[in-house]
Write a protein that holds these residues in place. Structure first.
Motif, PDB file in Angstrom:
ATOM      1  N   ARG A  73      -2.880   4.878  -0.982  1.00 35.70           N
ATOM      2  CA  ARG A  73      -3.001   3.450  -0.666  1.00 35.70           C
ATOM      3  C   ARG A  73      -3.058   2.605  -1.942  1.00 35.70           C
ATOM      4  O   ARG A  73      -2.365   1.614  -2.083  1.00 35.70           O
ATOM      5  CB  ARG A  73      -4.273   3.226   0.165  1.00 35.70           C
ATOM      6  N   GLU A 124       2.224   3.739   3.251  1.00 31.60           N
ATOM      7  CA  GLU A 124       2.723   3.088   4.467  1.00 31.60           C
ATOM      8  C   GLU A 124       4.240   3.095   4.385  1.00 31.60           C
ATOM      9  O   GLU A 124       4.801   2.547   3.432  1.00 31.60           O
ATOM     10  CB  GLU A 124       2.150   1.666   4.549  1.00 31.60           C
ATOM     11  N   HIS A 126       0.869  -1.187   0.000  1.00 30.02           N
ATOM     12  CA  HIS A 126       0.000   0.000   0.000  1.00 30.02           C
ATOM     13  C   HIS A 126       0.905   1.235   0.000  1.00 30.02           C
ATOM     14  O   HIS A 126       1.857   1.308   0.782  1.00 30.02           O
ATOM     15  CB  HIS A 126      -0.922   0.003   1.224  1.00 30.02           C
ATOM     16  N   HIS A 152       3.542  -3.694   6.308  1.00 28.36           N
ATOM     17  CA  HIS A 152       2.393  -2.786   6.256  1.00 28.36           C
ATOM     18  C   HIS A 152       2.407  -1.869   7.469  1.00 28.36           C
ATOM     19  O   HIS A 152       3.049  -2.172   8.479  1.00 28.36           O
ATOM     20  CB  HIS A 152       1.068  -3.557   6.259  1.00 28.36           C
ATOM     21  N   SER A 153       1.679  -0.767   7.349  1.00 27.15           N
ATOM     22  CA  SER A 153       1.377   0.135   8.457  1.00 27.15           C
ATOM     23  C   SER A 153      -0.054   0.607   8.240  1.00 27.15           C
ATOM     24  O   SER A 153      -0.708   0.137   7.316  1.00 27.15           O
ATOM     25  CB  SER A 153       2.349   1.314   8.470  1.00 27.15           C
TER      26      SER A 153
HETATM   27 ZN   LIG Z   1      -1.157  -2.045   4.102  1.00 28.93          ZN
END
Ligand SMILES: [Zn+2]
Length: 335
Positions: free
Chosen positions: A104, A65, A62, A148-149
């Motif tokens: 994203r 992130e 994404h 991810h974040s």
């Molecule tokens: Zn993510």
């Protein structure tokens, strides 16, 4: 029978089978208004030394992130071939168009990379990238670390995670690497919407997949960037691919066993949280109030959590819409 798929339109400027350190690109032809014969250029580093397992490391699945890209751009310029036994493939910006736009999903096709697997060689740009991972990169890998974040819309307590899997041997190997990562929190995740995920694609091939949620809000803090950099090397060391000692860090294991962990908004408005990430909450506690903002004089709606536990993730922007995930409550468990 599935029809024979076309070859991938992506090509690598690196040789995945050559020893040494190589920096290059995965190049995907992308004809558009400002470049008739243009390409999407996804940076890639391969560090290989002799025989041994392969780690495939990805950030910006994404595009908003940042801990993953920070850890992986850092690793790509610091990792030496003589530290490696096997192969490390580093792709800091998996969905490069989304990463470049700070969004994203991809600005080209609105593609959410983590809902685009197995992808298509004749699909959209995002589907073509997913297909290359599905048919070229994942088959090379033994260990997969996908960062991810929370991105712009969520914020998380920093954790590393792996999934509850039907194959308990595969699951145990993944949880061992989660422990080695050494994030402040470690999570056993039951995925509620696994269709199309990169994670699922890797796990169905029998790969050892480790993922993270390291913060959020569309930025990275000094603390969460440091967690990502240390955790990434720890996983490579624990997997026997990079020499060195795991930097042991205490971690609290968390469980997200079912849908009761998630609290969703049913109203639009201005959100006021009544607790903060890391707080312990009890079942039925009001986690947030949503104030209607179309006029004054209206009472706020109280949002109550459905289980006791640790406040682990929250909606980040100040305004909320119906259906937004407002809070995630996880259970603290022994490792
Ligand atoms: Zn993510």
């Amino acid at each position: 029978m599935t029809a024979q798929l076309k070859p991938s339109p992506l090509s690598a400027t690196v040789d995945f089978n050559a020893d040494g350190v190589q920096h290059g690109f995965l190049r995907l032809p992308y004809s558009r208004d400002d470049a008739a014969w243009g390409s999407v250029m996804i940076p890639v580093t391969v560090v290989k030394n002799g025989k041994g397992p392969t780690a495939l490391l990805t950030g910006a699945n994404h595009g908003d992130e940042y801990e993953g890209p920070i850890a992986l751009f850092d690793l790509a310029h610091t990792l030496r071939a003589d530290e490696v036994s096997g192969r490390v493939i580093i792709i800091p910006a998996m969905n490069q168009p989304a990463f470049a736009a700070g969004t994203r999903t991809s600005p080209i096709d609105r593609g959410n990379m983590n809902r685009s697997f197995p992808g298509r060689p004749d699909g959209t740009v995002t589907e073509k990238i997913a297909d290359y991972f599905q048919r070229v990169l994942l088959p090379m890998a033994d260990v997969v670390l996908d960062f991810h974040s929370g991105g712009k819309t969520l914020d998380f307590l920093p954790f590393c995670a792996a999934h509850i899997l039907p194959n308990k041997e595969q699951e145990a190997k993944a949880f061992r690497l989660v422990q080695a990562f050494g994030a402040p929190y470690s999570v056993k995740m039951l995925e509620i919407d696994a269709v199309g995920m990169y994670d699922t694609a890797a796990e169905e091939m029998g790969k050892i997949l480790v993922t993270t949620e390291l913060g959020g809000g569309g930025t990275a803090s000094g603390r969460t960037a440091g967690i990502a950099i240390t955790g990434c090397r720890n996983v490579l060391i624990a997997a026997g691919i990079v020499k060195g000692e795991v930097v042991a860090q205490p971690t609290q294991w968390l469980d997200m066993p079912d849908a009761d962990c998630f609290t969703f908004a049913e109203d639009a408005g201005l959100i006021r949280f009544c607790a903060d990430l890391g707080d312990r909450v009890v079942r039925g506690q009001t986690i947030a109030m949503i104030y209607p903002t179309s006029r004054t004089g209206l009472a706020p709606v109280a949002l109550k959590v459905q289980r006791a536990g640790l406040f682990t993730a929250r909606h980040f922007p100040g305004l909320v819409k119906p259906g937004d995930c407002v809070a995630v409550i996880a259970e603290e468990i022994a490792s």
